[in-house]
Write a protein that holds these residues in place. Structure first.
Motif, PDB file in Angstrom:
ATOM      1  N   LEU A  21     -11.675  -3.502 -11.308  1.00 43.27           N
ATOM      2  CA  LEU A  21     -10.357  -4.396 -11.045  1.00 43.27           C
ATOM      3  C   LEU A  21      -9.256  -3.755 -12.117  1.00 43.27           C
ATOM      4  O   LEU A  21      -9.362  -3.882 -13.210  1.00 43.27           O
ATOM      5  N   ILE A  22      -8.113  -3.576 -11.384  1.00 47.04           N
ATOM      6  CA  ILE A  22      -7.060  -3.301 -12.075  1.00 47.04           C
ATOM      7  C   ILE A  22      -5.688  -3.951 -11.606  1.00 47.04           C
ATOM      8  O   ILE A  22      -5.885  -4.723 -10.556  1.00 47.04           O
ATOM      9  N   VAL A  23      -4.424  -3.656 -12.431  1.00 49.74           N
ATOM     10  CA  VAL A  23      -3.295  -4.106 -11.687  1.00 49.74           C
ATOM     11  C   VAL A  23      -2.426  -3.126 -11.651  1.00 49.74           C
ATOM     12  O   VAL A  23      -2.311  -2.189 -12.369  1.00 49.74           O
ATOM     13  N   THR A  24      -1.435  -3.230 -10.687  1.00 54.65           N
ATOM     14  CA  THR A  24      -0.468  -2.235 -10.481  1.00 54.65           C
ATOM     15  C   THR A  24       0.900  -3.071 -10.120  1.00 54.65           C
ATOM     16  O   THR A  24       0.747  -4.120  -9.513  1.00 54.65           O
ATOM     17  N   VAL A  25       2.150  -2.361 -10.318  1.00 51.16           N
ATOM     18  CA  VAL A  25       3.253  -2.781  -9.719  1.00 51.16           C
ATOM     19  C   VAL A  25       3.653  -1.377  -8.941  1.00 51.16           C
ATOM     20  O   VAL A  25       4.059  -0.180  -9.319  1.00 51.16           O
ATOM     21  N   ALA A  26       3.831  -1.564  -7.759  1.00 52.17           N
ATOM     22  CA  ALA A  26       4.192  -0.390  -6.812  1.00 52.17           C
ATOM     23  C   ALA A  26       5.498  -0.051  -6.819  1.00 52.17           C
ATOM     24  O   ALA A  26       5.867   0.872  -6.027  1.00 52.17           O
ATOM     25  N   VAL A  85     -10.296  -2.080  -6.884  1.00 54.78           N
ATOM     26  CA  VAL A  85      -9.537  -3.252  -6.339  1.00 54.78           C
ATOM     27  C   VAL A  85      -8.463  -3.237  -7.277  1.00 54.78           C
ATOM     28  O   VAL A  85      -8.507  -3.587  -8.682  1.00 54.78           O
ATOM     29  N   THR A  86      -7.095  -3.213  -6.813  1.00 54.20           N
ATOM     30  CA  THR A  86      -6.067  -3.239  -7.284  1.00 54.20           C
ATOM     31  C   THR A  86      -5.003  -4.574  -7.128  1.00 54.20           C
ATOM     32  O   THR A  86      -5.063  -4.961  -5.855  1.00 54.20           O
ATOM     33  N   LEU A  87      -4.758  -5.548  -7.936  1.00 51.84           N
ATOM     34  CA  LEU A  87      -3.858  -6.473  -7.858  1.00 51.84           C
ATOM     35  C   LEU A  87      -2.549  -5.882  -7.932  1.00 51.84           C
ATOM     36  O   LEU A  87      -1.856  -5.596  -9.078  1.00 51.84           O
ATOM     37  N   ASN A  88      -1.808  -5.855  -6.960  1.00 53.44           N
ATOM     38  CA  ASN A  88      -0.342  -5.087  -6.722  1.00 53.44           C
ATOM     39  C   ASN A  88       0.690  -6.260  -6.843  1.00 53.44           C
ATOM     40  O   ASN A  88       0.228  -7.330  -6.778  1.00 53.44           O
ATOM     41  N   LYS A  89       1.755  -5.856  -7.000  1.00 57.17           N
ATOM     42  CA  LYS A  89       3.013  -6.657  -7.327  1.00 57.17           C
ATOM     43  C   LYS A  89       2.626  -7.592  -8.491  1.00 57.17           C
ATOM     44  O   LYS A  89       3.031  -8.753  -8.349  1.00 57.17           O
ATOM     45  N   ALA A  90       1.942  -7.125  -9.534  1.00 57.59           N
ATOM     46  CA  ALA A  90       1.509  -8.012 -10.654  1.00 57.59           C
ATOM     47  C   ALA A  90       2.576  -8.609 -11.420  1.00 57.59           C
ATOM     48  O   ALA A  90       2.380  -9.780 -12.080  1.00 57.59           O
ATOM     49  N   ASP A  91       3.769  -8.033 -11.190  1.00 58.30           N
ATOM     50  CA  ASP A  91       4.719  -8.572 -12.185  1.00 58.30           C
ATOM     51  C   ASP A  91       5.400  -9.788 -11.526  1.00 58.30           C
ATOM     52  O   ASP A  91       6.453 -10.685 -12.193  1.00 58.30           O
ATOM     53  N   PRO A 144      23.177 -13.089  -2.822  1.00 62.41           N
ATOM     54  CA  PRO A 144      22.081 -12.640  -2.966  1.00 62.41           C
ATOM     55  C   PRO A 144      22.153 -11.077  -2.868  1.00 62.41           C
ATOM     56  O   PRO A 144      23.000 -10.362  -2.190  1.00 62.41           O
ATOM     57  N   GLY A 145      21.063 -10.281  -3.401  1.00 60.68           N
ATOM     58  CA  GLY A 145      20.841  -8.901  -3.523  1.00 60.68           C
ATOM     59  C   GLY A 145      19.501  -8.347  -3.796  1.00 60.68           C
ATOM     60  O   GLY A 145      18.766  -9.200  -3.698  1.00 60.68           O
ATOM     61  N   THR A 146      19.458  -7.258  -3.747  1.00 60.00           N
ATOM     62  CA  THR A 146      18.200  -6.623  -4.043  1.00 60.00           C
ATOM     63  C   THR A 146      18.341  -5.682  -5.070  1.00 60.00           C
ATOM     64  O   THR A 146      19.462  -5.040  -5.493  1.00 60.00           O
ATOM     65  N   ARG A 147      17.108  -5.554  -5.984  1.00 59.16           N
ATOM     66  CA  ARG A 147      17.234  -4.381  -7.041  1.00 59.16           C
ATOM     67  C   ARG A 147      15.919  -3.649  -7.069  1.00 59.16           C
ATOM     68  O   ARG A 147      14.878  -4.384  -6.414  1.00 59.16           O
ATOM     69  N   ALA A 148      15.871  -2.576  -7.560  1.00 57.62           N
ATOM     70  CA  ALA A 148      14.416  -1.679  -7.327  1.00 57.62           C
ATOM     71  C   ALA A 148      13.674  -2.401  -8.707  1.00 57.62           C
ATOM     72  O   ALA A 148      14.263  -2.584  -9.625  1.00 57.62           O
ATOM     73  N   ARG A 149      12.362  -2.223  -8.117  1.00 55.89           N
ATOM     74  CA  ARG A 149      11.257  -2.520  -9.251  1.00 55.89           C
ATOM     75  C   ARG A 149      10.930  -1.388  -9.798  1.00 55.89           C
ATOM     76  O   ARG A 149      10.708  -0.321  -9.299  1.00 55.89           O
ATOM     77  N   GLN A 150      10.432  -1.527 -10.989  1.00 55.43           N
ATOM     78  CA  GLN A 150       9.991  -0.455 -11.799  1.00 55.43           C
ATOM     79  C   GLN A 150       8.498  -0.367 -11.652  1.00 55.43           C
ATOM     80  O   GLN A 150       7.666  -1.055 -11.963  1.00 55.43           O
ATOM     81  N   PRO A 151       8.105   0.800 -10.998  1.00 57.08           N
ATOM     82  CA  PRO A 151       6.497   0.869 -10.560  1.00 57.08           C
ATOM     83  C   PRO A 151       5.779   0.869 -11.904  1.00 57.08           C
ATOM     84  O   PRO A 151       6.191   1.988 -13.139  1.00 57.08           O
ATOM     85  N   LYS A 181       0.751  -1.228   0.056  1.00 53.66           N
ATOM     86  CA  LYS A 181       0.127  -0.001  -0.024  1.00 53.66           C
ATOM     87  C   LYS A 181       0.840   1.134  -0.074  1.00 53.66           C
ATOM     88  O   LYS A 181       0.594   2.112  -0.897  1.00 53.66           O
ATOM     89  N   THR A 182       1.832   1.213   0.948  1.00 52.95           N
ATOM     90  CA  THR A 182       2.789   2.432   1.176  1.00 52.95           C
ATOM     91  C   THR A 182       3.619   2.688  -0.068  1.00 52.95           C
ATOM     92  O   THR A 182       3.868   3.982  -0.811  1.00 52.95           O
ATOM     93  N   SER A 183       4.018   1.619  -0.567  1.00 55.13           N
ATOM     94  CA  SER A 183       4.905   1.794  -2.043  1.00 55.13           C
ATOM     95  C   SER A 183       4.027   2.156  -3.111  1.00 55.13           C
ATOM     96  O   SER A 183       4.508   3.102  -4.000  1.00 55.13           O
ATOM     97  N   LEU A 184       2.616   1.753  -3.310  1.00 58.37           N
ATOM     98  CA  LEU A 184       1.762   2.200  -4.109  1.00 58.37           C
ATOM     99  C   LEU A 184       1.598   3.714  -4.133  1.00 58.37           C
ATOM    100  O   LEU A 184       1.451   4.400  -5.090  1.00 58.37           O
ATOM    101  N   ALA A 185       1.107   4.306  -2.960  1.00 58.21           N
ATOM    102  CA  ALA A 185       0.947   5.545  -2.576  1.00 58.21           C
ATOM    103  C   ALA A 185       2.051   6.623  -3.187  1.00 58.21           C
ATOM    104  O   ALA A 185       1.895   7.504  -3.657  1.00 58.21           O
ATOM    105  N   LYS A 186       3.279   5.976  -2.537  1.00 56.68           N
ATOM    106  CA  LYS A 186       4.616   6.756  -3.106  1.00 56.68           C
ATOM    107  C   LYS A 186       4.870   6.671  -4.496  1.00 56.68           C
ATOM    108  O   LYS A 186       5.148   7.837  -5.035  1.00 56.68           O
TER     109      LYS A 186
END
Length: 497
Positions: free
Chosen positions: A265-270, A230-236, A287-294, A135-140
């Motif tokens: 009903l929609i889809v999002t990537v936050a 209603v949004t399906l987030n992290k759809a990727d 192991p590491g991390t990388r930014a998701r493209q919103p 939710k918070t990532s989506l708002a940002k």
């Protein structure tokens, strides 16, 4: 086929069999159909027409009954008629309650919400979802440059983040990121529901199929009849086929939960970060991390469609929702005020009864139950709850109350005496103190019983109120004895001093 429809078919077949049996009986009583016809032909005209009319009536009745049983029936939903709240009347009642001493601050807060966002260019959106759904990532991602204000959720120690920005249309948009449902026990508490009712629209975020708790929360939010996205987030995280299957499943469940509403009903990537395996120049993996493209384009389109629609209707729905919320808080304030005032009336009158009993030469229960104090307390309590109390009804109530508790006076006197023993030095001044405590107990029970009856039934009924007095007298007797014994001792010692 639904069970009710099966039974209608069974009933229709039964009617058909009954008709056949009836016709068989008719035919069997004659020499046959032709013989009947022949007889009718030779019979007087009035008999012929009467027989034909009777046959037509039987067939018509059969046809009507079958049609009523088999016709398609519309599903009737038990929906309450919408209540339209009068803002002026509500504000006038708030002012009256405030002047009487009731705490109406919560009501005034809701009315301030109404006044502060009455412009057609102001839009409030509430963001719901479980913890970790993004939710918070989506708002940002939606509002990267928005001003963020952190404030406590009304009625809760949990905080809510509010993102404010100016849309291209010039509208002022406020997005309220509410606490995750897990943070409030996997359910929507009253404070969160208040936020939903204050908003123009609701966005519900999920990152997979709906859990039972999510479905319950979504059903509750859909019942508000506000625009719902209603949004399906992290759809990727899903392949194209998995996403299509999941969206179909979500649409089915959302439609069932919305009960006639039409959520989007929609889809999002936050955005945010995702875990990956990083390989350095030497080929070593770690192991590491990388930014998701919103990607919030569908949410932007849904909000723009809301902004581009008939905002007058959306604002009107929100206004009535806020007035409804204000009215509920007014009723709560009125109830709290009544309970506080009622408790004060009972304490005040019980004190006077104890004083009167201490002053009486030959105390008797009739003086307490049927006297001026009993009648006065009954009138004051009934007036507080908006009930008319006739003298005859008051007399009947006091007489019935006396019959309910009067037989327990010897036991009450014994309990009062034992209660006084708990106070050092009380034995030296007991005397009429025992009677005073007993009368105080009876008076206290009469007041509390009447309050319980008025709150439970919303009306003054002598028989019901007297029964409540009996129950009140029997409940928490030990605590009442200590409280009233202490009161009587204080009065006695003050008088002696």
């Amino acid at each position: 086929m639904k069970l009710a429809r099966v039974w209608r078919w069974v009933a229709s077949i039964g009617l058909l069999l009954a008709l056949l049996v009836a016709l068989r009986l008719i035919v069997s009583t004659t020499d046959g159909v032709l013989d009947v016809w022949t007889r009718l032909q030779s019979a007087p005209a009035i008999i012929r027409y009467a027989a034909l009319a009777a046959l037509v009536i039987v067939v018509v009745i059969f046809a009507v009954l079958c049609w009523r049983l088999l016709r398609p029936r519309r599903t009737q939903q038990a929906t309450a008629a919408a209540v339209v709240f009068d803002e002026a009347a509500l504000r006038a009642e708030v002012a009256d309650m405030g002047q009487s001493g009731a705490d109406v601050s919560a009501v005034e807060t809701e009315l301030q919400h109404l006044e502060g966002h009455r412009d057609a260019d102001a839009l409030e959106i509430a963001l719901f979802g479980e913890v970790s759904t993004g939710k918070t990532s989506l708002a940002k991602a939606l509002l990267p440059d928005a001003e963020v204000v952190i404030s406590p959720l009304a009625g809760s120690t949990t905080e809510v983040a509010r993102y404010a920005w100016q849309a291209s249309t010039g509208a002022t948009i406020t997005l309220s990121d509410l606490p995750g449902l897990d943070a409030v026990g996997k359910t929507l508490d009253a404070a969160m529901m208040d936020e939903a009712r204050r908003a123009h629209a609701v966005v519900f975020v999920t990152d997979g199929d709906l859990t039972r708790q999510q479905l319950e929360a979504l059903t509750t939010l859909a019942a508000l009849r506000k625009p719902l996205i209603v949004t399906l987030n992290k759809a990727d995280r899903y392949s194209r086929d998995e996403q299509a299957t999941l969206l179909t499943r979500l649409q089915e469940r959302i439609s069932a939960a919305s009960d006639g509403a039409d959520p989007v009903l929609i889809v999002t990537v936050a955005g945010g970060e995702q875990s990956v395996v990083v390989e350095d120049a030497s080929g070593t993996q770690s192991p590491g991390t990388r930014a998701r493209q919103p990607d919030v384009s569908q949410l932007v389109l849904a909000l723009e469609e809301l902004l581009g629609g008939d905002l007058a209707v959306v604002n009107a729905l929100r206004e009535q929702s806020l007035l409804s919320l204000a009215n509920e808080k007014l009723l709560a304030a009125k109830n709290d005020y009544r309970q506080q005032r009622a408790a004060h009336i009972v304490r005040d009158t019980t004190r006077k009864a104890v004083v009167g009993a201490l002053a009486a030469v030959t105390p008797g229960t009739d003086i307490v139950i049927q006297g001026y104090l009993g009648s006065s307390m009954t009138k004051r309590l009934c007036a507080l709850y908006g009930q008319q109390a006739r003298e005859l009804d008051i007399e009947s109530f006091l007489n019935l109350s006396q019959s309910r508790v009067g037989t327990a006076l010897p036991v009450t006197l014994a309990i009062a005496g034992n209660g006084l023993k708990a106070f050092p030095g009380a034995g030296t001044i007991a005397g009429g103190l025992v009677h005073a405590v007993a009368y105080g107990l009876i008076f206290d029970a009469v007041g509390r019983g009447l309050i319980a009856s008025l709150e439970a039934h919303g009306a003054f009924a002598a028989e019901q109120a007297a029964n409540a007095v009996r129950d009140s007298f029997e409940d928490n007797l030990n605590d009442s004895v200590k409280r009233i014994a202490r009161l009587a001792l204080d009065i006695k010692r003050s008088a002696d001093d």
